[in-house]
Structure formats: structure tokens, C-alpha cells
Design a protein around this motif. Structure first.
Motif, mmCIF file in Angstrom:
data_model
loop_
_atom_site.group_PDB
_atom_site.id
_atom_site.type_symbol
_atom_site.label_atom_id
_atom_site.label_comp_id
_atom_site.label_asym_id
_atom_site.label_seq_id
_atom_site.Cartn_x
_atom_site.Cartn_y
_atom_site.Cartn_z
ATOM 1 N N UNK A 163 -3.300 7.220 1.913
ATOM 2 C CA UNK A 163 -3.253 6.002 1.085
ATOM 3 C C UNK A 163 -3.794 6.282 -0.318
ATOM 4 N N UNK A 164 -4.874 7.042 -0.401
ATOM 5 C CA UNK A 164 -5.414 7.367 -1.727
ATOM 6 C C UNK A 164 -4.408 8.216 -2.516
ATOM 7 N N UNK A 165 -3.754 9.142 -1.835
ATOM 8 C CA UNK A 165 -2.745 9.970 -2.518
ATOM 9 C C UNK A 165 -1.575 9.098 -2.988
ATOM 10 N N UNK A 166 -1.126 8.189 -2.116
ATOM 11 C CA UNK A 166 -0.043 7.274 -2.491
ATOM 12 C C UNK A 166 -0.432 6.425 -3.688
ATOM 13 N N UNK A 167 -1.677 5.953 -3.680
ATOM 14 C CA UNK A 167 -2.167 5.132 -4.794
ATOM 15 C C UNK A 167 -2.192 5.951 -6.089
ATOM 16 N N UNK A 168 -2.676 7.184 -5.990
ATOM 17 C CA UNK A 168 -2.807 8.034 -7.180
ATOM 18 C C UNK A 168 -1.437 8.407 -7.750
ATOM 19 N N UNK A 169 -0.383 8.275 -6.934
ATOM 20 C CA UNK A 169 0.969 8.611 -7.400
ATOM 21 C C UNK A 169 1.706 7.416 -8.010
ATOM 22 N N UNK B 218 -4.766 12.407 -7.264
ATOM 23 C CA UNK B 218 -4.528 12.784 -5.870
ATOM 24 C C UNK B 218 -5.543 13.826 -5.403
ATOM 25 N N UNK B 219 -6.046 14.612 -6.325
ATOM 26 C CA UNK B 219 -7.044 15.633 -5.958
ATOM 27 C C UNK B 219 -8.301 15.027 -5.351
ATOM 28 N N UNK B 220 -8.587 13.765 -5.664
ATOM 29 C CA UNK B 220 -9.782 13.115 -5.118
ATOM 30 C C UNK B 220 -9.677 12.876 -3.615
ATOM 31 N N UNK B 221 -8.469 13.048 -3.057
ATOM 32 C CA UNK B 221 -8.313 12.843 -1.609
ATOM 33 C C UNK B 221 -8.751 14.068 -0.807
ATOM 34 N N UNK B 222 -9.090 15.170 -1.487
ATOM 35 C CA UNK B 222 -9.392 16.422 -0.764
ATOM 36 C C UNK B 222 -10.507 16.273 0.287
ATOM 37 N N UNK C 41 0.854 -1.199 0.000
ATOM 38 C CA UNK C 41 0.000 0.000 0.000
ATOM 39 C C UNK C 41 0.887 1.244 0.000
ATOM 40 N N UNK C 42 1.211 1.798 -1.154
ATOM 41 C CA UNK C 42 2.009 3.023 -1.154
ATOM 42 C C UNK C 42 1.231 4.145 -0.472
ATOM 43 N N UNK C 43 1.955 5.044 0.193
ATOM 44 C CA UNK C 43 1.274 6.096 0.946
ATOM 45 C C UNK C 43 2.028 7.406 0.814
ATOM 46 N N UNK C 44 1.286 8.498 0.951
ATOM 47 C CA UNK C 44 1.911 9.821 0.984
ATOM 48 C C UNK C 44 2.327 10.178 2.404
ATOM 49 N N UNK C 45 2.096 9.291 3.369
ATOM 50 C CA UNK C 45 2.444 9.581 4.769
ATOM 51 C C UNK C 45 2.124 8.403 5.663
ATOM 52 N N UNK C 46 0.937 8.437 6.269
ATOM 53 C CA UNK C 46 0.545 7.401 7.232
ATOM 54 C C UNK C 46 0.371 6.033 6.554
ATOM 55 N N UNK C 47 0.625 4.978 7.339
ATOM 56 C CA UNK C 47 0.409 3.596 6.890
ATOM 57 C C UNK C 47 -0.493 2.915 7.910
ATOM 58 N N UNK C 48 -1.186 1.862 7.503
ATOM 59 C CA UNK C 48 -1.838 0.993 8.482
ATOM 60 C C UNK C 48 -0.756 0.507 9.443
ATOM 61 N N UNK C 49 -1.045 0.525 10.731
ATOM 62 C CA UNK C 49 -0.050 0.062 11.703
ATOM 63 C C UNK C 49 0.163 -1.435 11.537
ATOM 64 N N UNK C 50 1.412 -1.916 11.661
ATOM 65 C CA UNK C 50 1.608 -3.370 11.641
ATOM 66 C C UNK C 50 0.725 -3.984 12.720
ATOM 67 N N UNK C 51 0.094 -5.106 12.429
ATOM 68 C CA UNK C 51 -0.892 -5.672 13.353
ATOM 69 C C UNK C 51 -0.630 -7.159 13.533
ATOM 70 N N UNK C 52 -0.510 -7.573 14.787
ATOM 71 C CA UNK C 52 -0.222 -8.986 15.066
ATOM 72 C C UNK C 52 -1.483 -9.756 15.446
ATOM 73 N N UNK C 53 -2.659 -9.140 15.338
ATOM 74 C CA UNK C 53 -3.896 -9.879 15.637
ATOM 75 C C UNK C 53 -3.944 -11.134 14.755
ATOM 76 N N UNK C 54 -4.370 -12.244 15.353
ATOM 77 C CA UNK C 54 -4.445 -13.495 14.581
ATOM 78 C C UNK C 54 -5.757 -13.543 13.800
ATOM 79 N N UNK D 289 1.396 5.912 -10.874
ATOM 80 C CA UNK D 289 1.791 6.095 -12.282
ATOM 81 C C UNK D 289 2.679 7.300 -12.470
ATOM 82 N N UNK D 290 2.476 8.311 -11.633
ATOM 83 C CA UNK D 290 3.204 9.564 -11.812
ATOM 84 C C UNK D 290 3.321 10.248 -10.447
ATOM 85 N N UNK D 291 4.528 10.667 -10.078
ATOM 86 C CA UNK D 291 4.731 11.223 -8.732
ATOM 87 C C UNK D 291 3.879 12.448 -8.431
#
Ligand code: BDR
Ligand code: CA
Length: 315
Positions: free
Chosen positions: A221-227, A201-205, A90-103, A229-231
Motif C-alpha cells: 500500500x505504501x508503494x502504491x501510494x508513493x507511485x 517507494x524506497x520508504x517501504x523497505x 487505496x492504490x497498491x503495488x500488490x496486496x489490497x485490504x480484503x473486502x470486508x462485510x463486517x457491519x 505521482x509517478x509510476x
């Protein structure tokens, strides 16, 4: 090919990248019952896919069970999309889902899905390599005729992972071939259809403007996804799994054409290519192939689904 039963509960099988997550959130926001979520290696290796899913379950308060499935393709290999999506899938422009050890739930994916189908379940939304579904129809051929499978994968024209093959098909071509051979009722939502439904990326507004950590995370995450193809994030990036989710939510959102579908297993340049014979006189149709989508309606389902998840409206 049967119609999809309207409003029926849905089982989702996915490899939990951002577009898989968005697809799940769309189905939740649409008020459809999700009977279970099974996981397969794809966007990332299985432990990362499981961590992503368990973190999302915690964050969004999902009540449905999550089951781990195949860690490799049927032939024992594993192809991931880390070269495009990074280590988390999941590419991101900042925050990521926290690593999670839940089974995850202790029941393995194929057994859990078979149990649900035995109890009358029908609609399966598959958003990754088809390994779990192929293992299901191999273990329980009697269930193949019960499934209504909507799969994001394949292409009627060019690929993305290779020139010829779409990623989910390339990651396990034998699984695609086995699911087809089992006679499953199959709707293929391929790249040609998905490339007509794009975000920037504008759709993340609206997510950026919404309060709370979940909104900020989804905006990044949406911004990271939108980037991808192109930064700049300004070049339209296709939505994949959300288009297949839209088919389950509103079957009229995509037009389908019956055709004969096969998957290439052996070509040096074409392994994983989905080959479509449109001429019924040459070969009887065995699948429905997605064509023109209602892009505006699907974008609305996607953006409102993310916003509802961010603001807790669909919890
Ligand atoms: C498909 O591959 C995965 O990376 C995405 O989640 C999507 O299911 C697009 O080719
Ligand atoms: Ca996916």
C-alpha cells in the motif's frame, strides 16, 4: 485559539484511503486512546470506505467503535478520488485490504460523536470532507464550542483536485463553510504544509523486510501510494492525513499561524478553494493555519507507526 489538551482521547473522522489508515495507525502506535472512528464518503464511495475500515479493524485488532456517516456532501453530490486512487481508494503495488462485510457499530456517526462530546470528549481529527462535522454542529450547535478540530484539508496556495481546491474541501465546500461559521476551534493542516513531508517507494523497505502478512500489505500500500505521482515511486509524494495526525500526537511538530479562513462556494474555477486573510487588521483570525512542519519527526512517526502496526507492537 486554545491549546490542544495533551494526551487527551481522540475521535477520528475519515474517508479511509491509505493515508487515513496510516494516520490511524500512527495515533494507535503513539499510545493515544481513540474514542471512535466515524466514516465519510471521500476517497471512495461510503460502502468502500466502510469495507476498508472494517477490514483494517479486523487486521489490526482495533477495539474502538467504527460508525458510518455521510454518503454524500451536504448538497447531495458525491465526488470521489477514484480517478487517482482506483476503486478501493487505496492504490497498491500488490496486496489490497480484503473486502470486508463486517457491519459497523449500529449508532450513526453524528449521534455517536455528539454522545462522546457530551461525555467530555474534545479532540477531533478530521481527515476527509467535513460533512459529518457540519451535520454535527447543525444538529447540536451547543457542541461547536467544545470541539478542538484538527483538519487535513484546504490550502493556502494551490489545490490538488482542482487548480484552486484541495480534495477534502472541494468534496464538500458547504460543510467547510458551516464548520467555520459555527465558530469551531479549527487547525487547518493544508496542502502547503503537507507537501513539505514526503515519502518515496524506497520508504517501504523496512516493511518489506518485516515478517508477516500485515507488513507485506502495508509495504504494497505504501508503494502504491508513493507511485501516485509517478509510476517509478521515486518522485517524492506528499503525506497528507499523517501530517494532521502528527499535530494531534505532538502539537509542536507543525508551526501554526492565526488567520481568517473562508471557503469559496460559488466560483466556476474556485469552488472549494480555502481563502486565507493573513492580515488581522483586515479580518479577525478564526483559525490556525499550518505552516512549517518538522518533516523528519513526522516521517519518523509515520514510518514507525506503520512498522509497529505491521509487527503487532502497537496491538
Ligand atoms: C486528502 O484527500 C484525500 O484523498 C486524502 O486522504 C487526504 O485526506 C488530500 O487532498
Ligand atoms: Ca483522507
Amino acid at each position: 485559539m486554545r491549546d490542544l489538551p495533551p494526551g487527551a482521547p481522540v475521535w477520528i473522522d475519515c474517508d479511509m484511503g491509505f493515508d487515513d489508515l496510516a494516520a490511524v495507525l500512527m495515533v494507535v502506535a503513539a499510545g493515544r486512546e481513540i474514542a471512535g472512528l466515524s466514516l465519510v464518503a471521500g476517497n471512495a464511495a461510503l460502502p468502500q470506505v466502510v469495507s476498508n475500515a472494517m477490514a483494517a479493524r479486523r487486521l489490526f485488532g482495533w477495539g474502538f467503535p467504527v460508525h458510518a456517516g455521510a454518503a454524500t456532501a451536504l448538497n447531495g453530490t458525491q465526488v470521489d478520488a477514484g480517478y487517482v486512487l482506483g476503486a478501493t481508494g487505496m492504490p497498491s503495488a500488490g496486496r489490497q485490504l480484503a473486502p470486508c462485510a463486517d457491519a459497523p457499530d449500529s449508532r450513526e456517526a453524528v449521534a455517536a460523536l455528539a454522545g462522546w462530546l457530551d461525555a467530555g470528549g474534545r479532540v477531533v481529527l478530521a481527515l476527509g470532507p467535513l460533512t459529518n462535522i457540519a451535520q454535527l454542529v447543525a444538529a447540536r450547535p451547543d457542541l461547536a464550542a467544545r470541539l478542538d478540530l484538527v483538519w487535513m484539508g484546504g490550502s493556502a496556495t494551490t489545490g490538488n483536485h482542482t487548480a484552486a481546491a484541495e480534495f477534502n474541501a472541494f468534496a464538500d465546500p458547504e460543510a467547510v463553510a458551516q464548520v467555520i461559521a459555527a465558530g469551531v476551534s479549527l487547525r487547518m493542516v493544508g496542502l502547503d504544509c503537507c507537501r513539505q513531508v514526503c515519502v518515496t517507494a524506497g520508504d517501504a523497505a523496512p516493511l518489506r523486510a518485516a515478517p508477516g502478512e500485515a507488513a507485506a500489505l502495508l509495504a504494497d500500500l505504501l508503494t502504491g501510494y508513493a507511485r501516485i505521482r509517478d509510476p517509478s515511486g521515486a518522485v517524492p509524494m506528499a503525506l497528507f492525513d499523517p501530517v494532521a495526525a502528527a499535530v494531534v500526537i505532538d502539537p509542536a511538530s507543525v508551526a501554526f499561524t492565526p488567520a481568517r479562513l473562508d471557503c469559496e462556494l460559488s466560483g466556476d474555477l474556485t469552488r472549494g478553494m480555502t481563502v486565507i486573510e493573513w492580515r488581522a487588521r483586515k479580518s479577525a483570525p478564526n483559525a490556525l493555519i499550518a505552516g512549517r512542519p518538522d518533516a523528519a519527526a513526522i516521517r519518523t512517526l509515520f514510518l514507525t507507526g506503520l512498522l509497529a502496526a505491521a509487527t503487532g507492537e502497537s496491538r
